[in-house]
Scaffold this motif. Structure first.
Motif, PDB file in Angstrom:
ATOM      1  N   TRP A  40       0.815  -1.282  -0.004  1.00 37.92           N
ATOM      2  CA  TRP A  40       0.101  -0.021  -0.004  1.00 37.92           C
ATOM      3  C   TRP A  40       0.759   1.195  -0.149  1.00 37.92           C
ATOM      4  CZ3 TRP A  40      -5.053   1.156  -0.913  1.00 37.92           C
ATOM      5  CH2 TRP A  40      -5.971   0.040  -0.998  1.00 37.92           C
ATOM      6  N   ASN A  41       1.731   1.318   0.490  1.00 36.14           N
ATOM      7  CA  ASN A  41       2.769   2.364   0.610  1.00 36.14           C
ATOM      8  C   ASN A  41       3.630   2.589  -0.866  1.00 36.14           C
ATOM      9  OD1 ASN A  41       2.654   3.420   2.945  1.00 36.14           O
ATOM     10  ND2 ASN A  41       4.163   2.243   4.060  1.00 36.14           N
ATOM     11  N   GLY A  42       3.735   1.463  -1.491  1.00 35.39           N
ATOM     12  CA  GLY A  42       4.215   1.523  -2.913  1.00 35.39           C
ATOM     13  C   GLY A  42       2.914   2.349  -3.673  1.00 35.39           C
ATOM     14  N   TYR A  43       1.630   1.829  -3.437  1.00 36.97           N
ATOM     15  CA  TYR A  43       0.577   2.603  -4.226  1.00 36.97           C
ATOM     16  C   TYR A  43       0.609   3.933  -3.885  1.00 36.97           C
ATOM     17  CZ  TYR A  43      -0.913  -2.316  -4.331  1.00 36.97           C
ATOM     18  OH  TYR A  43      -1.052  -3.623  -4.646  1.00 36.97           O
ATOM     19  N   LEU A  44       0.925   4.390  -2.606  1.00 35.17           N
ATOM     20  CA  LEU A  44       1.170   5.964  -2.460  1.00 35.17           C
ATOM     21  C   LEU A  44       2.033   6.444  -3.467  1.00 35.17           C
ATOM     22  CD1 LEU A  44       1.488   6.088   1.508  1.00 35.17           C
ATOM     23  CD2 LEU A  44      -0.620   7.138  -0.136  1.00 35.17           C
ATOM     24  N   GLY A  45       3.149   5.887  -3.507  1.00 38.26           N
ATOM     25  CA  GLY A  45       4.089   6.296  -4.649  1.00 38.26           C
ATOM     26  C   GLY A  45       3.743   6.638  -5.814  1.00 38.26           C
ATOM     27  N   LEU A  46       2.622   5.319  -6.594  1.00 37.46           N
ATOM     28  CA  LEU A  46       2.072   5.446  -7.676  1.00 37.46           C
ATOM     29  C   LEU A  46       1.064   6.714  -7.885  1.00 37.46           C
ATOM     30  CD1 LEU A  46       1.971   3.980 -10.455  1.00 37.46           C
ATOM     31  CD2 LEU A  46       0.066   2.661  -9.370  1.00 37.46           C
ATOM     32  N   ALA A  47       0.292   6.746  -6.816  1.00 34.93           N
ATOM     33  CA  ALA A  47      -0.734   7.919  -6.539  1.00 34.93           C
ATOM     34  C   ALA A  47      -0.122   9.255  -6.875  1.00 34.93           C
ATOM     35  CB  ALA A  47      -1.539   7.771  -5.231  1.00 34.93           C
ATOM     36  N   GLY A  48       1.136   9.484  -6.141  1.00 31.80           N
ATOM     37  CA  GLY A  48       1.716  10.797  -6.543  1.00 31.80           C
ATOM     38  C   GLY A  48       2.277  10.788  -7.770  1.00 31.80           C
ATOM     39  N   LEU A  49       2.572   9.798  -8.425  1.00 25.50           N
ATOM     40  CA  LEU A  49       3.573   9.819  -9.637  1.00 25.50           C
ATOM     41  C   LEU A  49       2.855  10.288 -10.831  1.00 25.50           C
ATOM     42  CD1 LEU A  49       6.081   9.086 -11.270  1.00 25.50           C
ATOM     43  CD2 LEU A  49       5.325   6.756 -11.582  1.00 25.50           C
ATOM     44  N   VAL A  50       1.808  10.036 -11.118  1.00 25.40           N
ATOM     45  CA  VAL A  50       1.044  10.156 -12.511  1.00 25.40           C
ATOM     46  C   VAL A  50       0.758  11.813 -12.432  1.00 25.40           C
ATOM     47  CG1 VAL A  50      -0.941   9.819 -13.980  1.00 25.40           C
ATOM     48  CG2 VAL A  50       0.209   7.786 -12.864  1.00 25.40           C
ATOM     49  N   PRO A  51       0.148  12.149 -11.255  1.00 20.09           N
ATOM     50  CA  PRO A  51      -0.400  13.664 -11.495  1.00 20.09           C
ATOM     51  C   PRO A  51       0.862  14.431 -11.444  1.00 20.09           C
ATOM     52  CG  PRO A  51      -0.896  12.879  -9.320  1.00 20.09           C
ATOM     53  CD  PRO A  51      -0.472  11.703 -10.181  1.00 20.09           C
ATOM     54  N   LEU A  52       2.108  13.882 -10.698  1.00 21.37           N
ATOM     55  CA  LEU A  52       3.139  14.830 -10.586  1.00 21.37           C
ATOM     56  C   LEU A  52       3.776  14.999 -11.865  1.00 21.37           C
ATOM     57  CD1 LEU A  52       5.907  14.616  -7.747  1.00 21.37           C
ATOM     58  CD2 LEU A  52       6.623  14.604 -10.111  1.00 21.37           C
ATOM     59  N   VAL A  53       3.869  14.010 -12.610  1.00 22.65           N
ATOM     60  CA  VAL A  53       4.527  13.907 -13.841  1.00 22.65           C
ATOM     61  C   VAL A  53       3.963  14.800 -14.894  1.00 22.65           C
ATOM     62  CG1 VAL A  53       5.124  12.475 -15.908  1.00 22.65           C
ATOM     63  CG2 VAL A  53       5.621  11.771 -13.699  1.00 22.65           C
ATOM     64  N   VAL A  54       2.380  14.789 -14.964  1.00 26.43           N
ATOM     65  CA  VAL A  54       1.623  15.433 -15.982  1.00 26.43           C
ATOM     66  C   VAL A  54       1.507  17.145 -15.419  1.00 26.43           C
ATOM     67  CG1 VAL A  54      -0.790  15.707 -16.610  1.00 26.43           C
ATOM     68  CG2 VAL A  54       0.158  13.577 -16.347  1.00 26.43           C
ATOM     69  N   PHE A  55       1.335  17.166 -14.226  1.00 26.25           N
ATOM     70  CA  PHE A  55       1.384  18.742 -13.993  1.00 26.25           C
ATOM     71  C   PHE A  55       2.651  19.349 -13.639  1.00 26.25           C
ATOM     72  CE2 PHE A  55      -3.016  17.272 -13.049  1.00 26.25           C
ATOM     73  CZ  PHE A  55      -3.852  18.224 -13.256  1.00 26.25           C
ATOM     74  N   ALA A  56       3.566  18.438 -13.392  1.00 27.76           N
ATOM     75  CA  ALA A  56       4.808  19.374 -13.324  1.00 27.76           C
ATOM     76  C   ALA A  56       5.318  19.931 -14.816  1.00 27.76           C
ATOM     77  CB  ALA A  56       5.988  18.294 -12.959  1.00 27.76           C
ATOM     78  N   ILE A  57       5.404  18.893 -15.902  1.00 25.79           N
ATOM     79  CA  ILE A  57       5.539  19.553 -17.383  1.00 25.79           C
ATOM     80  C   ILE A  57       4.462  20.292 -17.763  1.00 25.79           C
ATOM     81  CG2 ILE A  57       5.720  18.601 -19.345  1.00 25.79           C
ATOM     82  CD1 ILE A  57       6.406  15.853 -18.491  1.00 25.79           C
ATOM     83  N   TRP A  58       3.235  20.423 -17.440  1.00 20.98           N
ATOM     84  CA  TRP A  58       2.338  21.593 -17.771  1.00 20.98           C
ATOM     85  C   TRP A  58       2.548  22.814 -17.171  1.00 20.98           C
ATOM     86  CZ3 TRP A  58      -2.880  22.730 -15.658  1.00 20.98           C
ATOM     87  CH2 TRP A  58      -3.737  23.803 -16.613  1.00 20.98           C
ATOM     88  N   GLY A  59       2.995  22.338 -15.731  1.00 19.54           N
ATOM     89  CA  GLY A  59       3.171  23.487 -14.882  1.00 19.54           C
ATOM     90  C   GLY A  59       4.242  24.302 -15.404  1.00 19.54           C
ATOM     91  N   GLY A  60       5.256  23.565 -15.612  1.00 22.31           N
ATOM     92  CA  GLY A  60       6.582  24.299 -16.087  1.00 22.31           C
ATOM     93  C   GLY A  60       6.219  25.243 -17.318  1.00 22.31           C
ATOM     94  N   ALA A  61       5.276  24.626 -18.281  1.00 20.74           N
ATOM     95  CA  ALA A  61       4.931  25.562 -19.442  1.00 20.74           C
ATOM     96  C   ALA A  61       4.175  26.752 -19.059  1.00 20.74           C
ATOM     97  CB  ALA A  61       4.205  24.883 -20.565  1.00 20.74           C
ATOM     98  N   ILE A  62       3.310  26.469 -18.243  1.00 22.94           N
ATOM     99  CA  ILE A  62       2.617  27.607 -17.814  1.00 22.94           C
ATOM    100  C   ILE A  62       3.333  28.726 -16.984  1.00 22.94           C
ATOM    101  CG2 ILE A  62       0.804  28.606 -16.021  1.00 22.94           C
ATOM    102  CD1 ILE A  62      -0.437  25.799 -16.317  1.00 22.94           C
TER     103      ILE A  62
END
Length: 435
Positions: A72-94
C-alpha cells in the motif's frame, strides 16, 4: 541577465572562495542570502518544508497502521507519480508564460487546502486507505505546479555566479527540514496522533505563503508561447538535443528508482527496529548526511569535472544504501543512510545547476517542470518498486539489491556516454554534442 528590482537586490559579490578566507573554501557559501527576495524565499521554503516532511512521514505511517501491507505504501508512490509527472511538465509550461510569483501563490494555496483536508480526515478518524491515495495525488498536483516555478526563479533572484551556491543553500535547508520534520513526526506518531502531525504542516506552511506574497513580480521574458502541447514538446526537444541534460536526468532516475528505500522504512522500523518511533530516524537519516555535506560544501562550486563528480556521487549513494539495508542496528543503518544523503546532496546540486545554466529563461519553467517530474517522480517510482519487491522477496532483499543495481547502472551510463563524465562545468555543452 534580468534580475529583480534594485530595491530587492544588493551589489553582486561573486568573488572566489580565497577572497572569503580559508573557511570559505570549506564552509557553505551564504552570499546568496544577501539578496532579500531570495532570502525570504529560502526562509519560507525551509520552514514550510519541515511541515511537509512531517506529513510525508505521517501519511505512509498512517497507511501502514491501517493496512499492515508494504504494497500500500508502494501504491502511495504510484498515486503521487502520475499527477506529478503530468502537472509538473504542464506547470512548467505555464511558468514560462505567466507571472511566476502569481503561479507560486495559486499553487501554494491549493497545496495548503490539501493539507487541511488531511487534518480533517485524521480528526474524523476515517482510516480510509483510498482517501489517503486521493489526497496524496492532489498534494502531488500542487507540488508539481509550485516546485518547477520556484526552481525557475532562482537565476532571476541572484547573479549567475551565485546560482550553484543558491542551489546548495536550498538543498541544505530542505535537508535540515528533512531531519527535523521526520524526527518530530516520529515522536508524535508514536502516540498515534496523526491529526497533530498534519496540523503542524498546516501552520508552518503559512511562512511559505508569506514569502511568496513578498516576491517581486516576475513576468515572462523573451518569446512567449501558449502553455499547450506544442510548448511542452519544444521543451522536451531542447532536452533531447542536449545530451548532458537527459543524461543528468537518467542519473537521477537511476539513483531513485533503483535505490530509494523510503517505502520500506515503516515496515522495517516495525519489524526490525522496535516500532514507529524508529521510522522517524530512518526518514531523517538521509537528510542528516545532506545537512553535514551542505555545511561543508564550499568545495562544490570549485569542481570542474562536475560530470565525473556526479557519477561518483550517484555510485556512492547506491553503495551506501545497500550497506544500510544489511545493517542489523538502527544506528548503523542511520549512519549508512547519512552517507548516502551526503552523496545525494552533491549530485542534486550539480544536476540542478546544469539545468538552470543550460536553459534560456523562456524555456526554464518547462525544463524545471521536467526536472521536477524526474526528481520527485523518481522516488515515487522507487516506492512502487521497493513496496512490490518487498512484498515478493522481503524488505532486506528489496533494499540491498536496489542499491547495488543503482551503482552498476550509473557506472555503465558513464562508460557508454562520455558527455556525462567529461562535463567540466566551465560552460554549457553544445546542443549538438555527441553523447
Amino acid at each position: 541577465m534580468t534580475r529583480t528590482p534594485s530595491s530587492d537586490t544588493e551589489p553582486s559579490d561573486t568573488g572566489t572562495a580565497a577572497r572569503r578566507g580559508p573557511l570559505g573554501r570549506v564552509a557553505v557559501d551564504t552570499r546568496p542570502l544577501r539578496y532579500p527576495a531570495y532570502r525570504r524565499m529560502w526562509i519560507g521554503n525551509g520552514v514550510s518544508f519541515i511541515g511537509f516532511q512531517v506529513t510525508a512521514v505521517a501519511v505512509p505511517v498512517q497507511m501502514d497502521a491501517i493496512t499492515h501491507q508494504p504494497a500500500w505504501n508502494g501504491y502511495l508512490g504510484l498515486a503521487g507519480l502520475v499527477p506529478l509527472v503530468v502537472f509538473a511538465i504542464w506547470g512548467g509550461a505555464i511558468a514560462d508564460v505567466l507571472d511566476r510569483r502569481r503561479l507560486i501563490l495559486v499553487g501554494s494555496l491549493f497545496t495548503w487546502g490539501v493539507t487541511l483536508t488531511l487534518l480533517a480526515q485524521a480528526l474524523l478518524g476515517l482510516n480510509s486507505p483510498v482517501l489517503l491515495l486521493v489526497l496524496t495525488a492532489l498534494q502531488a498536483v500542487g507540488f508539481a505546479v509550485v516546485s518547477p516555478t520556484r526552481g525557475a526563479i532562482v537565476p532571476r533572484l541572484v547573479p549567475t555566479g551565485l546560482v550553484p551556491s543558491a542551489n546548495t543553500l536550498n538543498f541544505t535547508v530542505s535537508s535540515v527540514a528533512t531531519v527535523i520534520g521526520p524526527l518530530f513526526a516520529g515522536a508524535v506518531l508514536g502516540t498515534g496522533h496523526y491529526a497533530a502531525a498534519y496540523g503542524v504542516d498546516a501552520v508552518l506552511f503559512t511562512v511559505s505563503l508569506w514569502a511568496s506574497f513578498r516576491l517581486p513580480a516576475m513576468p515572462p521574458l523573451g518569446r512567449q508561447n501558449r502553455p499547450d502541447l506544442r510548448a511542452v514538446l519544444s521543451g522536451l526537444a531542447f532536452i533531447a538535443a542536449t545530451p548532458l541534460l537527459w543524461l543528468s536526468f537518467a542519473a537521477d532516475l537511476t539513483a531513485n528508482v533503483l535505490a530509494m528505500p523510503r517505502a520500506l522504512f515503516p515496515a522495517v522500523a516495525r519489524m526490525q527496529f522496535g516500532g514507529e518511533g524508529a521510522a522517524g530516524w530512518l526518514y531523517s537519516a538521509i537528510a542528516i548526511g545532506a545537512v553535514v555535506g551542505g555545511l561543508f560544501s564550499g568545495w562544490i562550486g570549485r569542481i570542474r569535472r562536475q560530470g565525473l563528480a556526479l557519477v561518483g556521487a550517484v555510485a556512492c549513494w547506491g553503495l551506501a544504501v545497500a550497506a544500510a539495508g544489511l545493517a542489523h542496528s538502527l544506528w548503523l543503518a542511520v549512519l549508512f543512510l547519512a552517507a548516502a544523503g551526503c552523496a545525494d546532496l552533491v549530485s542534486s546540486v550539480y544536476r540542478q545547476t546544469i539545468l538552470q545554466l543550460h536553459a534560456p529563461d523562456e524555456l526554464r519553467g518547462r525544463l524545471q517542470g521536467v526536472f521536477t517530474a524526474v526528481v520527485a517522480g523518481g522516488p515515487r517510482l522507487g516506492d512502487v518498486r521497493a513496496g512490490l519487491t518487498a512484498q515478493a522477496f522481503g524488505p532486506t532483499a528489496a533494499w540491498t539489491a536496489g542499491g547495488l543495481a543503482a551503482t552498476a547502472v550509473i557506472v555503465v551510463l558513464a562508460l557508454v556516454f562520455p558527455a556525462l563524465r567529461r562535463y567540466d562545468g566551465r560552460g554549457p555543452a553544445p546542443a549538438s554534442e555527441d553523447p
